[in-house]
Motif scaffolding. Structure first.
Motif, PDB file in Angstrom:
ATOM      1  N   GLU A 128     -35.609  -8.228  69.465  1.00  0.00           N
ATOM      2  CA  GLU A 128     -35.921  -9.409  70.276  1.00  0.00           C
ATOM      3  C   GLU A 128     -37.354  -9.913  70.094  1.00  0.00           C
ATOM      4  O   GLU A 128     -37.612 -11.112  70.180  1.00  0.00           O
ATOM      5  CB  GLU A 128     -35.688  -9.105  71.763  1.00  0.00           C
ATOM      6  CG  GLU A 128     -34.229  -8.860  72.139  1.00  0.00           C
ATOM      7  CD  GLU A 128     -33.839  -7.386  72.013  1.00  0.00           C
ATOM      8  OE1 GLU A 128     -32.711  -7.048  72.396  1.00  0.00           O
ATOM      9  OE2 GLU A 128     -34.678  -6.580  71.550  1.00  0.00           O
ATOM     10  N   LEU A 129     -38.293  -9.017  69.858  1.00  0.00           N
ATOM     11  CA  LEU A 129     -39.696  -9.405  69.762  1.00  0.00           C
ATOM     12  C   LEU A 129     -40.157  -9.334  68.304  1.00  0.00           C
ATOM     13  O   LEU A 129     -39.944  -8.328  67.625  1.00  0.00           O
ATOM     14  CB  LEU A 129     -40.563  -8.493  70.632  1.00  0.00           C
ATOM     15  CG  LEU A 129     -40.308  -8.601  72.139  1.00  0.00           C
ATOM     16  CD1 LEU A 129     -41.044  -7.499  72.889  1.00  0.00           C
ATOM     17  CD2 LEU A 129     -40.725  -9.969  72.667  1.00  0.00           C
ATOM     18  N   HIS A 130     -40.787 -10.399  67.848  1.00  0.00           N
ATOM     19  CA  HIS A 130     -41.302 -10.471  66.479  1.00  0.00           C
ATOM     20  C   HIS A 130     -42.817 -10.660  66.536  1.00  0.00           C
ATOM     21  O   HIS A 130     -43.317 -11.528  67.262  1.00  0.00           O
ATOM     22  CB  HIS A 130     -40.684 -11.641  65.714  1.00  0.00           C
ATOM     23  CG  HIS A 130     -39.235 -11.470  65.411  1.00  0.00           C
ATOM     24  ND1 HIS A 130     -38.686 -11.785  64.174  1.00  0.00           N
ATOM     25  CD2 HIS A 130     -38.191 -11.028  66.170  1.00  0.00           C
ATOM     26  CE1 HIS A 130     -37.389 -11.540  64.196  1.00  0.00           C
ATOM     27  NE2 HIS A 130     -37.066 -11.090  65.399  1.00  0.00           N
ATOM     28  N   VAL A 142     -43.195 -13.868  68.896  1.00  0.00           N
ATOM     29  CA  VAL A 142     -42.033 -14.739  69.073  1.00  0.00           C
ATOM     30  C   VAL A 142     -40.966 -13.936  69.795  1.00  0.00           C
ATOM     31  O   VAL A 142     -40.801 -12.743  69.545  1.00  0.00           O
ATOM     32  CB  VAL A 142     -41.476 -15.246  67.725  1.00  0.00           C
ATOM     33  CG1 VAL A 142     -40.402 -16.306  67.959  1.00  0.00           C
ATOM     34  CG2 VAL A 142     -42.579 -15.797  66.844  1.00  0.00           C
ATOM     35  N   HIS A 143     -40.246 -14.597  70.684  1.00  0.00           N
ATOM     36  CA  HIS A 143     -39.210 -13.926  71.472  1.00  0.00           C
ATOM     37  C   HIS A 143     -37.857 -14.572  71.188  1.00  0.00           C
ATOM     38  O   HIS A 143     -37.653 -15.759  71.426  1.00  0.00           O
ATOM     39  CB  HIS A 143     -39.537 -14.047  72.973  1.00  0.00           C
ATOM     40  CG  HIS A 143     -38.573 -13.303  73.847  1.00  0.00           C
ATOM     41  ND1 HIS A 143     -38.302 -13.674  75.150  1.00  0.00           N
ATOM     42  CD2 HIS A 143     -37.827 -12.184  73.616  1.00  0.00           C
ATOM     43  CE1 HIS A 143     -37.433 -12.831  75.678  1.00  0.00           C
ATOM     44  NE2 HIS A 143     -37.136 -11.918  74.767  1.00  0.00           N
ATOM     45  N   TYR A 144     -36.938 -13.757  70.623  1.00  0.00           N
ATOM     46  CA  TYR A 144     -35.562 -14.193  70.386  1.00  0.00           C
ATOM     47  C   TYR A 144     -34.647 -13.330  71.256  1.00  0.00           C
ATOM     48  O   TYR A 144     -34.209 -12.256  70.825  1.00  0.00           O
ATOM     49  CB  TYR A 144     -35.177 -14.026  68.917  1.00  0.00           C
ATOM     50  CG  TYR A 144     -36.003 -14.832  67.949  1.00  0.00           C
ATOM     51  CD1 TYR A 144     -35.975 -16.225  67.964  1.00  0.00           C
ATOM     52  CD2 TYR A 144     -36.803 -14.201  66.992  1.00  0.00           C
ATOM     53  CE1 TYR A 144     -36.728 -16.967  67.063  1.00  0.00           C
ATOM     54  CE2 TYR A 144     -37.545 -14.944  66.083  1.00  0.00           C
ATOM     55  CZ  TYR A 144     -37.506 -16.320  66.125  1.00  0.00           C
ATOM     56  OH  TYR A 144     -38.252 -17.055  65.235  1.00  0.00           O
ATOM     57  N   PRO A 145     -34.341 -13.742  72.470  1.00  0.00           N
ATOM     58  CA  PRO A 145     -33.566 -12.898  73.384  1.00  0.00           C
ATOM     59  C   PRO A 145     -32.202 -12.477  72.847  1.00  0.00           C
ATOM     60  O   PRO A 145     -31.696 -11.414  73.217  1.00  0.00           O
ATOM     61  CB  PRO A 145     -33.412 -13.784  74.638  1.00  0.00           C
ATOM     62  CG  PRO A 145     -34.535 -14.757  74.553  1.00  0.00           C
ATOM     63  CD  PRO A 145     -34.740 -15.018  73.099  1.00  0.00           C
ATOM     64  N   ALA A 146     -31.600 -13.282  71.962  1.00  0.00           N
ATOM     65  CA  ALA A 146     -30.257 -12.975  71.459  1.00  0.00           C
ATOM     66  C   ALA A 146     -30.278 -12.122  70.189  1.00  0.00           C
ATOM     67  O   ALA A 146     -29.217 -11.760  69.684  1.00  0.00           O
ATOM     68  CB  ALA A 146     -29.487 -14.268  71.199  1.00  0.00           C
ATOM     69  N   ASP A 147     -31.454 -11.803  69.671  1.00  0.00           N
ATOM     70  CA  ASP A 147     -31.558 -10.988  68.457  1.00  0.00           C
ATOM     71  C   ASP A 147     -31.549  -9.520  68.868  1.00  0.00           C
ATOM     72  O   ASP A 147     -32.599  -8.875  68.955  1.00  0.00           O
ATOM     73  CB  ASP A 147     -32.842 -11.350  67.695  1.00  0.00           C
ATOM     74  CG  ASP A 147     -32.865 -10.788  66.288  1.00  0.00           C
ATOM     75  OD1 ASP A 147     -31.834 -10.229  65.848  1.00  0.00           O
ATOM     76  OD2 ASP A 147     -33.908 -10.906  65.621  1.00  0.00           O
ATOM     77  N   ALA A 148     -30.367  -8.987  69.134  1.00  0.00           N
ATOM     78  CA  ALA A 148     -30.212  -7.673  69.761  1.00  0.00           C
ATOM     79  C   ALA A 148     -30.926  -6.578  68.980  1.00  0.00           C
ATOM     80  O   ALA A 148     -30.719  -6.421  67.769  1.00  0.00           O
ATOM     81  CB  ALA A 148     -28.729  -7.331  69.890  1.00  0.00           C
ATOM     82  N   CYS A 155     -39.427  -5.544  66.999  1.00  0.00           N
ATOM     83  CA  CYS A 155     -39.230  -4.398  67.882  1.00  0.00           C
ATOM     84  C   CYS A 155     -38.336  -4.836  69.035  1.00  0.00           C
ATOM     85  O   CYS A 155     -38.267  -6.019  69.368  1.00  0.00           O
ATOM     86  CB  CYS A 155     -40.557  -3.851  68.408  1.00  0.00           C
ATOM     87  SG  CYS A 155     -41.532  -5.030  69.362  1.00  0.00           S
ATOM     88  N   PRO A 156     -37.633  -3.897  69.661  1.00  0.00           N
ATOM     89  CA  PRO A 156     -36.748  -4.262  70.777  1.00  0.00           C
ATOM     90  C   PRO A 156     -37.518  -4.409  72.080  1.00  0.00           C
ATOM     91  O   PRO A 156     -38.600  -3.832  72.255  1.00  0.00           O
ATOM     92  CB  PRO A 156     -35.779  -3.076  70.844  1.00  0.00           C
ATOM     93  CG  PRO A 156     -36.562  -1.920  70.312  1.00  0.00           C
ATOM     94  CD  PRO A 156     -37.493  -2.484  69.276  1.00  0.00           C
ATOM     95  N   GLU A 157     -36.970  -5.184  72.992  1.00  0.00           N
ATOM     96  CA  GLU A 157     -37.584  -5.318  74.319  1.00  0.00           C
ATOM     97  C   GLU A 157     -37.660  -3.971  75.025  1.00  0.00           C
ATOM     98  O   GLU A 157     -38.599  -3.725  75.793  1.00  0.00           O
ATOM     99  CB  GLU A 157     -36.761  -6.285  75.175  1.00  0.00           C
ATOM    100  CG  GLU A 157     -36.869  -7.731  74.779  1.00  0.00           C
ATOM    101  CD  GLU A 157     -36.000  -8.623  75.639  1.00  0.00           C
ATOM    102  OE1 GLU A 157     -36.399  -9.772  75.868  1.00  0.00           O
ATOM    103  OE2 GLU A 157     -34.924  -8.176  76.089  1.00  0.00           O
ATOM    104  N   SER A 158     -36.702  -3.093  74.778  1.00  0.00           N
ATOM    105  CA  SER A 158     -36.678  -1.788  75.439  1.00  0.00           C
ATOM    106  C   SER A 158     -37.758  -0.844  74.918  1.00  0.00           C
ATOM    107  O   SER A 158     -38.077   0.151  75.573  1.00  0.00           O
ATOM    108  CB  SER A 158     -35.303  -1.138  75.247  1.00  0.00           C
ATOM    109  OG  SER A 158     -35.004  -0.988  73.865  1.00  0.00           O
ATOM    110  N   ASP A 159     -38.329  -1.142  73.759  1.00  0.00           N
ATOM    111  CA  ASP A 159     -39.382  -0.310  73.168  1.00  0.00           C
ATOM    112  C   ASP A 159     -40.337  -1.225  72.404  1.00  0.00           C
ATOM    113  O   ASP A 159     -40.394  -1.200  71.174  1.00  0.00           O
ATOM    114  CB  ASP A 159     -38.755   0.739  72.233  1.00  0.00           C
ATOM    115  CG  ASP A 159     -39.783   1.672  71.627  1.00  0.00           C
ATOM    116  OD1 ASP A 159     -40.852   1.863  72.246  1.00  0.00           O
ATOM    117  OD2 ASP A 159     -39.538   2.193  70.520  1.00  0.00           O
ATOM    118  N   PRO A 160     -41.134  -2.030  73.136  1.00  0.00           N
ATOM    119  CA  PRO A 160     -41.906  -3.109  72.497  1.00  0.00           C
ATOM    120  C   PRO A 160     -43.225  -2.631  71.885  1.00  0.00           C
ATOM    121  O   PRO A 160     -44.295  -3.158  72.195  1.00  0.00           O
ATOM    122  CB  PRO A 160     -42.141  -4.069  73.658  1.00  0.00           C
ATOM    123  CG  PRO A 160     -42.261  -3.167  74.846  1.00  0.00           C
ATOM    124  CD  PRO A 160     -41.293  -2.041  74.601  1.00  0.00           C
TER     125      PRO A 160
END
Length: 260
Positions: free
Chosen positions: A157-159, A148-154, A180-185
């Protein structure tokens, strides 16, 4: 006033005050540690406008409405049904393995009769093994993983969501959720514990961009090997192919109007 009446007044006054005092709200906790305040009601976005049109195309009259979007709130004890027994058994297993339960389990959510455990990615394998092997737990079956992708969940973002079933204990269902964050998925692969997750992790990598460390062959399953990007992320461009009709044509979806 007599002495007996005076004593009766003194004795009943504190009781009246106690009845009037509101009960303090229970604080969600894991193994005696309070759940971080930001996770007690996790905000994943703010909804603005109506019907997906943030520009003048919204003629509903509700274009100025806004609403906060959250995940289900953290649960407090007792969780109900068999949920307390499962959480307690898992905490006991983690403690015996010298793993801090409060560091492994971020949050416990009970919503619509379903139990979800939010697990830190560093301890996903530490949690999955006893869930499968402990005779009091025996979640032998994992139905796979979905992203799941929640772009606003700083920073979260990725679940990655795992559905576990205990065949031993009457088809009990439990969900694990790892962020986990988009920057380190990166999330550890569960193929070593649940081999059936092989293709599910490949699909979640292909379409959502979650990298499952330790997977035996993490390659794309739906898109071509040289495809750029992950099409099911919410910030992925719509794209499309122009369609021609007799005397007219329809442009690709991403050029027709502005979408949220």
């Amino acid at each position: 006033m007599t002495a007996s009446a005076d004593n009766a007044e003194k004795n009943t006054a504190p009781e009246a005050d106690a009845v009037a005092a509101p009960a303090a709200a229970a604080v969600p906790e894991v193994a005696g540690h309070p759940v971080p305040e930001a996770l007690r009601l996790e905000v994943i976005g703010v909804h603005s406008g109506q019907f997906g049109a943030p520009d003048a195309g919204d003629t509903s009259g509700y274009g100025g409405t806004t609403g906060v979007v959250t995940l289900a709130p953290a649960a407090t004890r007792p969780y109900g049904e068999w949920f307390d027994d499962v959480v307690d058994a898992l905490i006991e297993d983690l403690t015996e393995a010298d793993v801090d339960p409060a560091a492994a389990i971020e949050n416990v959510v009970v919503d619509r009769g379903e139990l979800t455990l939010f697990i830190t990615r560093e301890h996903l394998l530490d949690v999955a093994r006893p869930l499968r092997d402990d005779q009091d737990l025996r979640f032998e079956l994992c139905l796979g993983v979905t992203g799941v992708h929640y772009p606003a969940d700083a920073g979260r973002e990725l679940h990655a969501c795992y559905e576990l079933i205990s065949l031993t204990h009457g088809a009990r269902a439990l969900r694990l959720e790892v962020t986990c964050p988009e920057s380190d998925p990166h999330v550890p692969s569960l193929v070593a514990v649940y081999p059936g997750n092989d293709w599910h992790e490949r699909e979640a990598w292909d379409l959502m961009g979650i990298v499952f460390d330790g997977h035996p062959n993490l390659t794309r399953s739906a898109m071509p090997d040289d495809w750029v990007g992950h099409p099911q992320r919410k910030d992925y461009p719509l794209g499309g192919i122009p369609v021609e009709y007799k005397g007219a044509s329809t442009a690709t979806a991403d050029t027709r109007r502005s979408y949220r």
